[in-house]
Design a protein around this motif. Sequence first.
Motif, mmCIF file in Angstrom:
data_model
loop_
_atom_site.group_PDB
_atom_site.id
_atom_site.type_symbol
_atom_site.label_atom_id
_atom_site.label_comp_id
_atom_site.label_asym_id
_atom_site.label_seq_id
_atom_site.Cartn_x
_atom_site.Cartn_y
_atom_site.Cartn_z
ATOM 1 N N GLY A 95 0.824 -1.214 0.000
ATOM 2 C CA GLY A 95 0.000 0.000 0.000
ATOM 3 C C GLY A 95 0.857 1.261 0.000
ATOM 4 N N GLY A 96 1.932 1.263 0.764
ATOM 5 C CA GLY A 96 2.839 2.416 0.792
ATOM 6 C C GLY A 96 3.519 2.633 -0.551
ATOM 7 N N ALA A 97 3.874 1.540 -1.216
ATOM 8 C CA ALA A 97 4.512 1.651 -2.529
ATOM 9 C C ALA A 97 3.537 2.219 -3.555
ATOM 10 C CB ALA A 97 5.028 0.289 -2.977
ATOM 11 N N VAL A 98 2.288 1.777 -3.521
ATOM 12 C CA VAL A 98 1.283 2.279 -4.458
ATOM 13 C C VAL A 98 1.015 3.757 -4.191
ATOM 14 C CG1 VAL A 98 -1.149 2.092 -5.131
ATOM 15 C CG2 VAL A 98 0.226 0.036 -4.853
ATOM 16 N N LYS A 99 0.919 4.144 -2.928
ATOM 17 C CA LYS A 99 0.683 5.547 -2.583
ATOM 18 C C LYS A 99 1.851 6.422 -3.028
ATOM 19 C CE LYS A 99 -0.456 8.653 1.161
ATOM 20 N NZ LYS A 99 -0.632 8.853 2.572
ATOM 21 N N GLY A 100 3.074 5.957 -2.809
ATOM 22 C CA GLY A 100 4.248 6.700 -3.246
ATOM 23 C C GLY A 100 4.284 6.858 -4.759
ATOM 24 N N PHE A 101 3.890 5.816 -5.481
ATOM 25 C CA PHE A 101 3.854 5.884 -6.939
ATOM 26 C C PHE A 101 2.819 6.909 -7.406
ATOM 27 C CE2 PHE A 101 2.074 4.416 -10.995
ATOM 28 C CZ PHE A 101 3.205 4.467 -11.779
ATOM 29 N N LYS A 102 1.643 6.908 -6.788
ATOM 30 C CA LYS A 102 0.603 7.871 -7.164
ATOM 31 C C LYS A 102 1.040 9.295 -6.856
ATOM 32 C CE LYS A 102 -3.458 4.928 -6.727
ATOM 33 N NZ LYS A 102 -4.726 4.705 -6.012
#
Length: 80
Positions: free
Chosen positions: A33-40
């Motif tokens: 979830g943190g990786a997806v948020k950082g990507f967005k």
Amino acid sequence: MGGLSIWHWLIVLLIVVLVFGTKKLKNIGQDLGGAVKGFKDGMKDGSASADAPPAQVTNNSSTTKATDANTVDVEAKNKS
């Protein structure tokens, strides 16, 4: 034939929980979830800077002395 029913998915989920444990699965979920948020967030920052007007470049060829220790004065000569 060939499709997986809800019972198949429940058995697979039970085996995954038994192998990895709930704490490990929770950590994997938080990391993902943190990786997806950082990507967005990165995509938003990239599109915001692309919409910004480009910085203006000024040509002060009369000044040959560098005023800052981090700047370098370079003169371009035209070939005739």
